[in-house]
Design a protein around this motif. Structure first.
Motif, PDB file in Angstrom:
ATOM      1  N   UNK A  17       0.974  -1.310  -0.062  1.00  0.00           N
ATOM      2  CA  UNK A  17      -0.121   0.122  -0.109  1.00  0.00           C
ATOM      3  C   UNK A  17       0.883   1.162   0.017  1.00  0.00           C
ATOM      4  N   UNK A  18       1.974   1.298   0.833  1.00  0.00           N
ATOM      5  CA  UNK A  18       2.858   2.406   0.889  1.00  0.00           C
ATOM      6  C   UNK A  18       3.387   2.583  -0.295  1.00  0.00           C
ATOM      7  N   UNK A  19       4.072   1.418  -1.059  1.00  0.00           N
ATOM      8  CA  UNK A  19       4.721   1.495  -2.169  1.00  0.00           C
ATOM      9  C   UNK A  19       3.866   2.182  -3.493  1.00  0.00           C
ATOM     10  N   UNK A  20       2.650   1.785  -3.409  1.00  0.00           N
ATOM     11  CA  UNK A  20       1.748   2.518  -4.037  1.00  0.00           C
ATOM     12  C   UNK A  20       1.532   3.843  -4.102  1.00  0.00           C
ATOM     13  N   UNK A  21       1.552   4.300  -2.922  1.00  0.00           N
ATOM     14  CA  UNK A  21       1.658   5.617  -2.598  1.00  0.00           C
ATOM     15  C   UNK A  21       2.846   6.516  -3.276  1.00  0.00           C
ATOM     16  N   UNK A  24       2.431   6.412  -7.013  1.00  0.00           N
ATOM     17  CA  UNK A  24       1.727   7.521  -7.496  1.00  0.00           C
ATOM     18  C   UNK A  24       2.502   8.890  -7.302  1.00  0.00           C
ATOM     19  N   UNK A  25       3.335   9.074  -6.255  1.00  0.00           N
ATOM     20  CA  UNK A  25       4.051  10.439  -6.311  1.00  0.00           C
ATOM     21  C   UNK A  25       5.032  10.286  -7.653  1.00  0.00           C
ATOM     22  N   UNK A  26       5.861   9.306  -7.784  1.00  0.00           N
ATOM     23  CA  UNK A  26       6.659   9.133  -8.986  1.00  0.00           C
ATOM     24  C   UNK A  26       6.038   9.359 -10.120  1.00  0.00           C
ATOM     25  N   UNK A  27       4.730   8.867 -10.445  1.00  0.00           N
ATOM     26  CA  UNK A  27       4.010   9.004 -11.678  1.00  0.00           C
ATOM     27  C   UNK A  27       3.590  10.493 -11.767  1.00  0.00           C
ATOM     28  N   UNK A  28       3.468  11.174 -10.811  1.00  0.00           N
ATOM     29  CA  UNK A  28       2.863  12.625 -10.715  1.00  0.00           C
ATOM     30  C   UNK A  28       4.378  13.466 -11.098  1.00  0.00           C
ATOM     31  N   UNK A  29       5.533  12.965 -10.461  1.00  0.00           N
ATOM     32  CA  UNK A  29       6.862  13.599 -10.956  1.00  0.00           C
ATOM     33  C   UNK A  29       7.245  13.600 -12.430  1.00  0.00           C
ATOM     34  N   UNK A  30       6.959  12.233 -12.946  1.00  0.00           N
ATOM     35  CA  UNK A  30       7.203  12.055 -14.418  1.00  0.00           C
ATOM     36  C   UNK A  30       6.170  12.902 -15.055  1.00  0.00           C
ATOM     37  N   UNK A  64       4.015   8.648 -16.754  1.00  0.00           N
ATOM     38  CA  UNK A  64       3.641   8.981 -15.488  1.00  0.00           C
ATOM     39  C   UNK A  64       2.149   9.098 -15.171  1.00  0.00           C
ATOM     40  N   UNK A  65       1.357   9.332 -16.517  1.00  0.00           N
ATOM     41  CA  UNK A  65      -0.217   9.306 -15.864  1.00  0.00           C
ATOM     42  C   UNK A  65      -0.639   7.774 -15.686  1.00  0.00           C
ATOM     43  N   UNK A  66      -0.116   6.819 -16.592  1.00  0.00           N
ATOM     44  CA  UNK A  66      -0.416   5.571 -16.308  1.00  0.00           C
ATOM     45  C   UNK A  66       0.062   5.007 -15.081  1.00  0.00           C
ATOM     46  N   UNK A  67       1.281   5.400 -14.675  1.00  0.00           N
ATOM     47  CA  UNK A  67       1.774   4.835 -13.307  1.00  0.00           C
ATOM     48  C   UNK A  67       0.995   5.334 -12.326  1.00  0.00           C
ATOM     49  N   UNK A  68       0.326   6.675 -12.289  1.00  0.00           N
ATOM     50  CA  UNK A  68      -0.504   7.319 -11.416  1.00  0.00           C
ATOM     51  C   UNK A  68      -1.558   6.719 -11.013  1.00  0.00           C
ATOM     52  N   UNK A  69      -2.298   6.231 -12.145  1.00  0.00           N
ATOM     53  CA  UNK A  69      -3.586   5.207 -12.144  1.00  0.00           C
ATOM     54  C   UNK A  69      -3.229   4.040 -11.698  1.00  0.00           C
ATOM     55  N   UNK A  70      -2.595   3.254 -12.325  1.00  0.00           N
ATOM     56  CA  UNK A  70      -2.102   1.869 -11.926  1.00  0.00           C
ATOM     57  C   UNK A  70      -2.082   1.757 -10.349  1.00  0.00           C
ATOM     58  N   UNK A  71      -1.374   2.965  -9.822  1.00  0.00           N
ATOM     59  CA  UNK A  71      -1.038   2.933  -8.197  1.00  0.00           C
ATOM     60  C   UNK A  71      -2.298   2.600  -7.549  1.00  0.00           C
ATOM     61  N   UNK A 221      12.900   6.907 -14.476  1.00  0.00           N
ATOM     62  CA  UNK A 221      12.258   5.750 -15.011  1.00  0.00           C
ATOM     63  C   UNK A 221      12.874   4.376 -14.149  1.00  0.00           C
ATOM     64  N   UNK A 222      14.356   4.571 -14.076  1.00  0.00           N
ATOM     65  CA  UNK A 222      14.900   3.410 -13.551  1.00  0.00           C
ATOM     66  C   UNK A 222      14.512   3.136 -12.071  1.00  0.00           C
ATOM     67  N   UNK A 223      14.448   4.381 -11.250  1.00  0.00           N
ATOM     68  CA  UNK A 223      14.171   4.387 -10.131  1.00  0.00           C
ATOM     69  C   UNK A 223      12.825   3.833  -9.879  1.00  0.00           C
ATOM     70  N   UNK A 224      11.897   4.422 -10.510  1.00  0.00           N
ATOM     71  CA  UNK A 224      10.557   3.754 -10.607  1.00  0.00           C
ATOM     72  C   UNK A 224      10.624   2.200 -10.947  1.00  0.00           C
ATOM     73  N   UNK A 225      11.233   1.706 -11.792  1.00  0.00           N
ATOM     74  CA  UNK A 225      11.219   0.394 -12.119  1.00  0.00           C
ATOM     75  C   UNK A 225      11.650  -0.322 -10.938  1.00  0.00           C
ATOM     76  N   UNK A 226      12.710  -0.082 -10.308  1.00  0.00           N
ATOM     77  CA  UNK A 226      13.135  -0.767  -9.016  1.00  0.00           C
ATOM     78  C   UNK A 226      12.099  -0.742  -7.947  1.00  0.00           C
ATOM     79  N   UNK A 227      11.342   0.207  -7.706  1.00  0.00           N
ATOM     80  CA  UNK A 227      10.356   0.112  -6.739  1.00  0.00           C
ATOM     81  C   UNK A 227       9.342  -0.909  -7.303  1.00  0.00           C
TER      82      UNK A 227
END
Length: 242
Positions: A17-21, A24-30, A64-71, A221-227
């Motif tokens: 749950x926390x990771x998806x938060x 979401x923040x990473x998606x918004x950052x992208x 970024x938009x897709x990551x935010x939605x999937x979160x 992109x790499x940071x988000x992929x690792x998370x």
């Protein structure tokens, strides 16, 4: 499902749950980085009218938009402990990780292997329209003023354009300061007296702009992929508990 969870699985549930938060923040950052490049650096993206550069910016916004939605899907699946949602979430995340790593590889290849030749061609394609296309002319003027440079390789480049008012435009002249719209001395500038005009080309400035933003985009992109990989593992653990 929740009653059968072990302490470790419960911990993973809330970690997911926390990771998806964080997702979401990473998606918004992208998303924000892509929009920032388009808005604040509109002159650069217009001057560098290259499909790969523009596609990279739009891809950053899209991912970024897709990551935010999937979160949101991940958060809901973790809280409800829904096996179906968690499987769907893990599959989508896996596909995104593959796509993001591939995109990061392409970004690094473009940004650090053949950037100068690509930029030179892209800049040439717009620079020849200087003095003919108002939007391109304004964009080049903005780059020359902010970048404190002139032409692509130097002041002689304007002989290949439609600009005929002088050897080079006033935007190649030194300003009183970076925030000021007034020039130090346009007469001395057009006499090509050192200290009154910019006698270096803008190619290096454009290269610094692109490689600088390439590093930011690829790093995100790499940071988000690792998370996301951690999220996939967490989702799989919760699915097995079901």
């Amino acid at each position: 499902m929740g009653e059968d969870l072990t302490s470790c699985q419960k911990c993973m549930k809330y970690l997911l749950f926390v990771l998806n938060i964080v997702f979401f923040l990473c998606g918004v950052a992208m998303l924000g980085t892509g929009i920032w490049i388009l808005v604040d650096y509109a002159s650069f993206t217009m001057v560098l009218d290259h499909p790969l550069i523009k596609s990279g910016v739009y891809l950053l916004i899209g991912i970024g938009g897709v990551v935010a939605i999937i979160s949101f899907l991940g958060c809901f699946g973790a809280l409800k402990e829904s096996k179906c949602l968690l499987v769907l979430y893990a599959l989508i995340m896996l596909l995104m990780v593959i796509g993001e790593l591939a995109a990061a590889g392409c970004i690094f290849y473009f940004g650090y292997s053949n950037v100068e030749q690509t930029l030179l061609k892209a800049a040439n394609d717009t620079f020849i329209k200087y003095g003919e296309d108002n939007a391109i002319t304004d964009s080049w003027d903005a780059i020359q003023e902010v970048g404190e440079c002139c032409g692509i390789l130097g002041v002689d480049d304007f002989q290949y354009t439609k600009f005929t008012d002088d050897k080079f435009p006033d935007s190649c002249c030194v300003r009183l300061n970076i925030q000021d719209t007034e020039y130090l001395n346009t007469t001395a500038c057009h006499l090509e007296i050192d200290g009154y005009y910019h006698n270096v080309g803008c190619l290096d400035k454009l290269k610094s702009f692109v490689t600088g933003n390439v590093g930011i985009a690829a790093g995100i992109a790499i940071g988000i992929a690792v998370i996301q990989i951690i999220g996939i593992v967490g989702g799989c653990i919760l699915c097995r508990a079901g």
